[in-house]
Design a protein around this motif. Structure first.
Motif, PDB file in Angstrom:
ATOM      1  N   SER A 121      -9.619  29.709 -10.769  1.00  0.00           N
ATOM      2  CA  SER A 121      -8.722  28.240 -11.045  1.00  0.00           C
ATOM      3  C   SER A 121      -9.900  27.499 -12.411  1.00  0.00           C
ATOM      4  N   SER A 168      -9.005  27.949 -15.508  1.00  0.00           N
ATOM      5  CA  SER A 168      -7.397  27.265 -15.883  1.00  0.00           C
ATOM      6  C   SER A 168      -8.029  26.114 -16.048  1.00  0.00           C
ATOM      7  N   TYR A 216      -2.305  27.024 -18.720  1.00  0.00           N
ATOM      8  CA  TYR A 216      -1.023  26.460 -18.438  1.00  0.00           C
ATOM      9  C   TYR A 216      -1.107  27.753 -17.076  1.00  0.00           C
ATOM     10  N   MET A 226      -3.216  29.136 -14.394  1.00  0.00           N
ATOM     11  CA  MET A 226      -2.353  28.970 -12.760  1.00  0.00           C
ATOM     12  C   MET A 226      -1.551  29.226 -12.413  1.00  0.00           C
ATOM     13  N   LYS A 228       6.387  24.816 -17.169  1.00  0.00           N
ATOM     14  CA  LYS A 228       5.947  24.223 -16.634  1.00  0.00           C
ATOM     15  C   LYS A 228       5.419  23.351 -15.452  1.00  0.00           C
ATOM     16  N   LEU A 229       6.991  23.254 -15.124  1.00  0.00           N
ATOM     17  CA  LEU A 229       7.425  23.260 -13.928  1.00  0.00           C
ATOM     18  C   LEU A 229       6.802  23.989 -12.691  1.00  0.00           C
ATOM     19  N   ILE A 283       3.691  24.978 -12.265  1.00  0.00           N
ATOM     20  CA  ILE A 283       2.684  23.422 -11.143  1.00  0.00           C
ATOM     21  C   ILE A 283       3.565  23.784  -9.820  1.00  0.00           C
ATOM     22  N   VAL A 294       1.279  26.774  -8.234  1.00  0.00           N
ATOM     23  CA  VAL A 294      -0.519  26.022  -7.727  1.00  0.00           C
ATOM     24  C   VAL A 294      -0.122  25.276  -6.154  1.00  0.00           C
ATOM     25  N   VAL A 295       0.747  24.230  -5.894  1.00  0.00           N
ATOM     26  CA  VAL A 295       0.898  23.633  -5.355  1.00  0.00           C
ATOM     27  C   VAL A 295       1.351  24.177  -4.335  1.00  0.00           C
ATOM     28  N   ALA A 304      -3.088  21.099  -9.929  1.00  0.00           N
ATOM     29  CA  ALA A 304      -1.521  20.683 -10.337  1.00  0.00           C
ATOM     30  C   ALA A 304      -1.875  19.197 -10.510  1.00  0.00           C
ATOM     31  N   GLY A 344      -2.999  20.013 -15.086  1.00  0.00           N
ATOM     32  CA  GLY A 344      -1.900  20.401 -15.685  1.00  0.00           C
ATOM     33  C   GLY A 344      -0.547  18.967 -15.900  1.00  0.00           C
ATOM     34  N   VAL A 345      -0.885  18.042 -14.868  1.00  0.00           N
ATOM     35  CA  VAL A 345       0.183  17.283 -15.182  1.00  0.00           C
ATOM     36  C   VAL A 345      -0.519  16.521 -16.209  1.00  0.00           C
TER      37      VAL A 345
END
Lengths: 477, 167
Positions: free
Chosen positions: A272, A275, A306, A309, A388-389, A392, A395-396, A404, A407-408
């Motif tokens: 992480s 990343s 990404y 992740m 990407k969605l 993310i 990882v959430v 996350a 990332g956003v």
């Protein structure tokens, strides 16, 4: 003998065609070399067809060194597709390489072969030799335009960092072997399952991951990317971005999930952090870049962040998302780099300045860069957004909220520097307004690539279901 | 006794390896490299791998280093002048290396290896080459073939990069 030829038939086909290119090169006049690329494309196509026909054949062969499962098949198709697009790009770019030699196409096909071996590696020994095989072909390809000092510099830097990274990898493998007494992934998993993590295992894991970050261009082995992306011939830059990165991730998935999956709690923080640092570095350093290839290099470092992740998530959702991301990434990269090659052939420049007002000179190139760059940035409704969605979301779901958030935020940063280029292309007035000629085949190809990116974004359902089904294989025990 | 020999070989290997990178004359560097390779060959003997030791001596000491020396001789390289290209890397590199050595030393001292060690039968020692050869062409045939691809590509690549095409 434990040899089942059916399992590695696609590799045999690719090998035969690579040697066919080498032989045909001897017989052909230097003006006819473009047909060598066609031989390569036909070979890759036949290999894809064979994979499609034999799609039910799965198993492990060659004494446990070679595995053909759904993940391997997915990545092989991906690599062959990449190879075809790169071969096409290479024959567009051919005139720009002084003293061009036909081995260029053969080396590209051999690199694809090496990536296919990597996708099937089931053991640290076959992983290491395939990785070196791939690395050597890429070293040669990176400095192919040897009259340009930038290309030679690229090749040399790539060689030196690559050698250092594979030293790390090899050192790590020896530690893992020492700690577990095996080099085969599933056997390593058996040995470490349910045991305490010894220091040797931890050090081995750390060194192997550090060694593999070279292939995916993430921290700590990211420094090579900008110089090499800028200096290498453009088709090879695209190859490094789309192919080499995917190859890095397929082995990371195998090592981290198949071999070391049971000790995930011990490495999740490590991955992480890598990343997050990669995301921050890649996206922030991309902002001030003046050369489009260099900017894409930083953006590709960001992409590695990404994709990591997905490794950190270590779930079916995460690895499915990695595969989907690489799939959309291939189309975005292929479109953008084909546009760059066509633009360079016409204008002789890769500077972002030169792209000013491109929409008035060639709407199709401008549209391709628009779609490709926005897909890389992750803007809905393009393929890159969905990818990407999913990453993310993965990882959430595993509780890594801070990752996350990074990332956003970095997706927003990526939008900023890609939109700067797009603003220049669409809103500014061009200095010269002679139209750029795009041949009919190129146009058709660009339309096809753009449509794929759009379809992957608007109607991703069947594709995501497909990759999730494939990802399941990695987590079956 | 074995430990003593190991320490002797290992220390000489490390010292000569440092010599390779820190000596300024390329000929001295190459000779230092040769010393290093010989120590590694000796370590292979200690590990009961006579075949690897022989290969190490034949290929690395016999071929590679001699080739280096030839290249140095033919090209008439002076003392290296790379020092000017190193800017502020030295302190950072020093910190990283010391940290790395510290971590490695800590793990090696506190770790335990519980993996089964290889069993060295008398046969494996006497027929070492034969067993290696058989394994390379049976169990390890796939990596072996990949290495042969690698060498072929390296060969072609070297020619492609060095050759000038006549028009």
């Amino acid at each position: 003998m434990d040899v089942n030829i059916e399992l590695f038939l696609p590799e045999i086909i690719v090998t035969i065609f690579a040697f066919a290119i080498m032989a045909a090169d001897l017989l052909m006049a230097s003006g006819e070399r473009k047909s060598l690329a066609r031989i390569g494309i036909i070979g890759s196509l036949i290999a894809v067809i064979i994979i499609a026909i034999n799609s039910e054949i799965r198993g492990i062969t060659l004494f446990g060194f070679f595995v053909q499962d759904s993940v391997a098949v997915f990545f092989k198709v991906l690599f062959l597709l990449t190879g075809m697009l790169i071969l096409y790009m290479a024959q567009e770019y051919e005139e720009k390489i002084k003293q061009f030699k036909g081995e260029f196409y053969m080396l590209i096909l051999f690199a694809v072969l090496a990536m296919m071996f990597l996708a099937s590696s089931n053991d640290f020994i076959s992983l290491y030799v395939s990785l070196e095989f791939l690395a050597v072909t890429l070293y040669i390809l990176a400095c192919y335009t040897k009259e340009e000092s930038a290309s030679v510099e690229a090749g040399l830097k790539y060689l030196v960092t690559g050698a250092l990274a594979s030293g790390f990898l090899l050192y790590g493998i020896t530690y893992l072997y020492g700690a577990t007494g095996s080099t085969e992934f599933s056997q390593i998993a058996n040995v470490i399952n349910g045991k305490d993590v010894s220091g040797f295992l931890a050090i081995g894991l750390m060194l192997v991951v550090i060694g593999l970050t070279f292939k995916i261009a993430s921290i700590p082995f990211h420094v090579w990317a900008p110089d090499i992306y800028q200096g290498a011939p453009t088709p090879i830059t695209a190859f490094l971005a789309a192919g080499s990165k995917a190859a890095g991730f397929v082995i990371l998935m195998r090592v981290m999930f198949t071999a070391l999956g049971s000790i995930r709690p011990h490495w999740v923080f490590f991955i992480s952090v890598i990343s997050a640092l990669t995301l921050l570095f890649g996206n922030l350093a991309a902002m001030p870049q003046k050369n489009i290839k260099r900017m894409l290099a930083y953006a590709s470092i960001g992409s590695a962040g990404y994709l990591l992740m997905g490794i950190a998530a270590a779930s079916q959702l995460g690895s499915g998302a990695i595969m989907f991301y690489l799939f959309t990434y291939l189309f975005a990269i292929a479109g953008v780099f084909l546009a760059i090659v066509i633009f360079y052939n016409s204008e002789g420049s890769d500077g972002i300045d030169a792209y000013t007002g491109l929409s008035r000179r060639s709407p199709i190139l401008a549209a391709t860069l628009f779609i490709g760059l926005l897909s890389l940035a992750g803007v809905p409704p393009l393929g890159g957004f969905i990818a990407k969605l999913y990453l993310i979301a993965a990882v959430v779901k595993e509780g890594l909220l801070w990752l996350a958030v990074v990332g956003v935020l970095m997706a927003i940063a990526a939008m900023y520097y890609f939109l700067l280029v797009i603003k220049r292309i669409y809103l500014w007035q061009p200095k010269i307004d002679t139209p750029i000629k795009v041949s009919l085949i190129n146009k058709a190809l660009l339309y096809g690539i753009n449509t794929s990116t759009l379809v992957l974004g608007i109607y991703p359902g069947p594709f995501t279901e497909w990759v999730m089904r494939i990802a399941n294989v990695l987590f079956l025990k | 006794m074995e430990k003593l020999f190991f320490l002797i070989f290992a220390v000489i290997a490390i010292v000569s390896a440092i010599g390779v990178v820190s000596l300024r004359n390329p000929v001295h560097s190459a000779i230092s490299l040769m010393v290093c390779f010989l120590q590694v060959a000796a370590l292979f003997i200690l590990l009961r791998s006579p075949f690897l030791a022989a290969v190490q001596v034949f290929i690395y000491v016999g071929a590679v280093v001699v080739l280096f020396l030839f290249a140095v001789m033919v090209l008439d390289l002076g003392k290296e002048r790379f020092g000017g290209y190193l800017h502020h890397q030295r302190p950072i590199a020093l910190v990283v290396v010391i940290g790395f050595v510290f971590v490695m030393g800590f793990t090696i001292l506190h770790g335990s290896l519980d993996a089964p060690l290889g069993n060295y039968t008398e046969e494996a020692l006497v027929k070492n080459t034969e067993i290696m050869g058989k394994l390379l062409f049976t169990k390890y045939v796939f990596p072996f073939e990949v290495v042969s691809f690698l060498l072929l590509i390296a060969l072609i690549g070297a020619i492609v990069l060095a050759m000038k095409e006549k028009r």
